[in-house]
Design a protein around this motif. Structure first.
Motif, short mmCIF file in Angstrom:
data_model
loop_
_atom_site.label_atom_id
_atom_site.label_comp_id
_atom_site.label_asym_id
_atom_site.label_seq_id
_atom_site.Cartn_x
_atom_site.Cartn_y
_atom_site.Cartn_z
N TRP A 8 30.96 48.10 30.44
CA TRP A 8 32.06 48.51 31.29
C TRP A 8 32.23 50.02 31.17
CZ3 TRP A 8 33.91 44.90 34.42
CH2 TRP A 8 33.75 43.57 34.07
N PRO A 9 31.36 50.81 31.77
CA PRO A 9 31.51 52.26 31.62
C PRO A 9 32.79 52.75 32.29
CG PRO A 9 29.83 51.78 33.25
CD PRO A 9 30.25 50.47 32.64
N ILE A 10 33.48 53.64 31.61
CA ILE A 10 34.70 54.22 32.15
C ILE A 10 34.32 55.41 33.03
CG2 ILE A 10 36.72 55.60 31.51
CD1 ILE A 10 37.19 52.70 31.12
N ARG A 11 34.84 55.41 34.23
CA ARG A 11 34.67 56.54 35.13
C ARG A 11 36.07 56.99 35.53
NH1 ARG A 11 30.74 52.95 36.44
NH2 ARG A 11 31.78 52.10 38.26
N ALA A 12 36.56 58.03 34.84
CA ALA A 12 37.91 58.53 35.12
C ALA A 12 38.01 58.90 36.59
CB ALA A 12 38.22 59.72 34.23
N VAL A 14 37.78 56.79 38.97
CA VAL A 14 37.11 55.75 39.75
C VAL A 14 37.61 54.37 39.34
CG1 VAL A 14 34.89 54.68 40.32
CG2 VAL A 14 35.06 57.17 40.12
N ASN A 15 37.59 54.07 38.04
CA ASN A 15 38.08 52.77 37.59
C ASN A 15 39.09 52.89 36.45
OD1 ASN A 15 36.40 53.41 35.47
ND2 ASN A 15 35.10 51.62 35.67
N SER A 16 39.46 54.10 36.07
CA SER A 16 40.45 54.31 35.02
C SER A 16 41.11 55.67 35.21
CB SER A 16 39.79 54.24 33.65
OG SER A 16 40.73 54.54 32.64
N SER A 19 39.64 58.91 30.65
CA SER A 19 38.29 58.73 30.13
C SER A 19 38.41 58.11 28.74
CB SER A 19 37.57 60.08 30.03
OG SER A 19 38.20 60.89 29.05
N SER A 45 37.23 50.05 26.82
CA SER A 45 36.98 50.33 28.23
C SER A 45 37.60 49.25 29.11
CB SER A 45 35.47 50.43 28.49
OG SER A 45 34.91 51.50 27.79
#
Length: 160
Positions: A8-12, A14-16, A19, A45
């Motif tokens: 579950w990569p965090i993409r500030a 985009v999905n969070s 970071s 994440s």
């Protein structure tokens, strides 16, 4: 040896709202963050993505900066002409609220709801909620209140 890429990569943005590095910095200053500190990066994440999803369902003041952005923030006042400003930052209170909610989710396991109280007297039953139902913890609610369209879960919005 390289670390595996989290599932579950965090993409500030985009999905969070935060970071993973930013979230870890905020969590490092919190006294009751042992659940966060003990979690894997993947779990952290997931908590950030879930917290962002909860916050994105709120009714915020203003409008999204760009109609195509994946999250509710950044936002601009309704009176701003479309296309201006070209850039806006997400308020630090929203980023902090996202991290605080993620820590809360890891600590509590889920968002709580108001308990239901019942009283029976013969054939008559009374049911009531002794507390106000609000899915957000008070400390998170206080962070985001200045940015909400209606500052409380108990305030109705009237559109004319």
């Amino acid at each position: 040896m390289t670390d595996p890429v989290p599932a579950w990569p965090i993409r500030a943005g985009v999905n969070s709202y935060a970071s993973l590095a930013n979230a870890q910095g905020i969590a490092a200053t919190r006294l009751f963050a042992s659940a966060w500190n003990g979690a894997t990066e993947q779990t952290q994440s997931q908590a950030l993505i879930t917290a962002t999803a909860f916050l994105d369902r709120m009714r915020w003041q203003g409008r999204a900066l760009a109609p195509t952005q994946p999250l509710a923030w950044p936002r601009v006042p309704d009176r701003c002409p479309h296309g201006y400003p070209l850039a806006a930052a997400t308020p630090p209170a929203i980023v902090t609220a996202c991290v605080e909610l993620a820590i809360h989710l890891l600590t509590q396991g889920a968002l709580s709801s108001a308990p239901v109280m019942q009283r029976m007297l013969g054939d008559s039953m009374t049911m009531y909620f002794p507390t106000i139902a609000d899915e957000l913890p008070k400390h998170v609610r206080r962070l985001i209140e200045p940015h909400l369209l209606a500052s409380s879960a108990n305030v109705a919005e009237v559109a004319l």
